[in-house]
Design an enzyme around this catalytic site. Structure first.
Site, short mmCIF file in Angstrom:
data_model
loop_
_atom_site.label_atom_id
_atom_site.label_comp_id
_atom_site.label_asym_id
_atom_site.label_seq_id
_atom_site.Cartn_x
_atom_site.Cartn_y
_atom_site.Cartn_z
CG HIS A 121 -1.79 -1.29 1.33
ND1 HIS A 121 -2.90 -1.44 1.90
CD2 HIS A 121 -2.39 -1.97 -0.05
CE1 HIS A 121 -3.78 -2.42 2.18
NE2 HIS A 121 -2.74 -2.43 1.12
CD GLU A 179 -0.95 3.63 4.29
OE1 GLU A 179 -1.75 4.89 4.56
OE2 GLU A 179 -1.04 3.11 3.33
CB CYS A 186 -0.98 0.70 6.03
SG CYS A 186 -0.89 -0.14 4.62
CB ALA A 215 -29.49 7.80 -41.62
CB SER A 255 -19.86 6.07 -35.59
OG SER A 255 -19.75 5.08 -35.50
NE ARG A 272 -13.59 1.61 -25.11
CZ ARG A 272 -13.40 0.65 -26.64
NH1 ARG A 272 -12.43 -0.37 -26.64
NH2 ARG A 272 -14.36 0.98 -27.54
NE ARG A 302 -9.08 -0.86 -31.15
CZ ARG A 302 -9.85 -0.39 -31.00
NH1 ARG A 302 -11.01 -1.60 -29.85
NH2 ARG A 302 -10.53 0.51 -31.01
CD GLU A 358 -17.05 3.34 -24.82
OE1 GLU A 358 -16.46 3.06 -26.05
OE2 GLU A 358 -15.27 3.14 -25.17
N GLY A 379 -25.39 2.19 -27.21
CA GLY A 379 -26.12 3.57 -28.38
C GLY A 379 -26.71 3.91 -28.01
#
Length: 355
Positions: A44, A46, A81, A161, A165, A181, A204, A288, A290
């Site tokens: 940790h 400390e 700790c 439409a 994207s 992410r 990625r 993420e 629609g």
């Protein structure tokens, strides 16, 4: 304390499900050492700082420890700790926040005080809270901090439409999205996105960044057995009780974990979905999805933060960020507030939270 908070950010990709804590040790106004929380089961903050001091041949006896979260008081993967600080004869401990974890919850500070160590708590409280917002949220309500990420045009379109994207935003914005992410322990999408885009939902980026566990809201277990989302990191599929048992068995055979949750008139019980993800010790959940799932999560009040990468383009007719119930009057409009606005390449990164 601000230096300790900056140090804590070094552990944000590796510390979860533990909090990413930072520590700075000071004596006589001079910094001796600093450290941060490493992977679960490792040092940790400390202990990391103490180890760094000893490597430099420096004693921490009589020093002040600035830590971004109350030192732990229980035996888990590592010893407490707080006990180590007592053994090292610390003179003072300054903590930014009390740990809401029921296993700690003030016990660490009390242990230090009982040992005669001066304790102060609440320094840079808000900054420290922001640095560990996912862990603190999960400890307080048993669900993760839910961050919905989207990329949209200036007129609020996430795709043409016809569904195209790639790419609305530039490479710098896409890299920033992948960092989000990597910062999360879980990523959530819907079956509509899986069927339309066949995403892998991985990180990625160059470097050693972790990939989040993948979650799919898929009421009727329609995820194709060859879908890329089933590759790599574990994939959990949330299906309804009406889903075909043969499809569920096939998905499980393909390596997915299928969890059955209750159904509502609109689809799956999203509150149950988020609660189930929280039980996996996911501090931050990256969404993420629609317009359908995004709208359903927003309408259910399950989104804590929206990060929108806004591109300087106009797309005309297309898909919206979210499908929401139609408002009849302006006082029905749900208001959010901008927490941060910054330029990322040619795009804007807008961070919003509930008003």
């Amino acid at each position: 304390m601000l230096e300790a908070i900056a140090e804590s950010r070094k552990g944000r990709f590796i510390a979860p499900p533990n909090p990413a804590v930072g520590c700075v040790i000071v004596r006589d106004g001079i910094e001796i050492a600093r450290g941060y929380t490493h992977a679960p089961g490792s040092a940790h903050a400390e202990i990391d700082a103490i180890n760094n001091a000893k490597k430099a041949g420096l004693s921490v006896e009589g020093a002040t420890f600035y830590v971004t979260l109350e030192p732990c008081s229980h035996y888990g993967r590592t010893p407490p700790c707080a006990l180590r600080l007592i053994q090292e004869k610390a003179a003072r401990v300054v903590a930014a926040l009390r740990d809401p974890n029921p296993l700690v919850a003030g016990k660490g500070l009390a242990m230090l005080e009982q040992a005669g160590i001066q304790v102060d708590c609440g320094v840079c409280r808000q900054e420290a809270y922001e640095a560990n917002i996912g862990f603190l949220t999960r400890m307080q309500r048993s669900t993760p901090w839910v961050r919905m990420k989207t990329a949209a045009s200036l007129d609020g379109r996430t795709a043409l439409a016809n569904g195209q994207s790639q790419w609305i935003t530039g490479p710098q914005a896409r890299r920033a999205g992948h960092l989000l992410r990597a910062q999360a322990q879980g990523i959530l999408t819907g079956i509509g996105t899986v069927l339309a885009d066949d995403p892998q939902m991985n990180v990625r980026l160059e470097g050693d960044y972790p990939n989040p566990v993948k979650y799919v809201v898929d009421r009727w277990a329609q995820t194709p057995l060859g879908a890329r989302i089933l590759q790599g990191r574990p994939c959990v599929i949330f299906a309804g009780k009406s889903a075909d048992s043969a499809k569920i068995a096939a998905l499980e055979q393909a390596g997915a974990e299928v969890r059955i949750v209750d159904e509502t008139a609109a689809g799956l019980d999203l509150h149950a979905v988020i609660a189930s993800i929280g039980a996996d010790a996911v501090n931050e959940l990256h969404v993420e999805a629609g317009a359908g799932l995004s709208g359903a999560l927003l309408a259910a009040g399950l989104v804590d933060e929206i990060v929108c990468f806004c591109a300087p383009c106009l797309m005309g007719e297309g898909l919206p960020i979210a499908r929401l119930p139609q408002c009849q009057t302006m006082d029905q409009v749900e208001r959010w507030r901008f927490c941060d606005v910054c330029r990322v390449g040619e795009d804007l990164q807008l961070t919003l939270r509930k008003n």
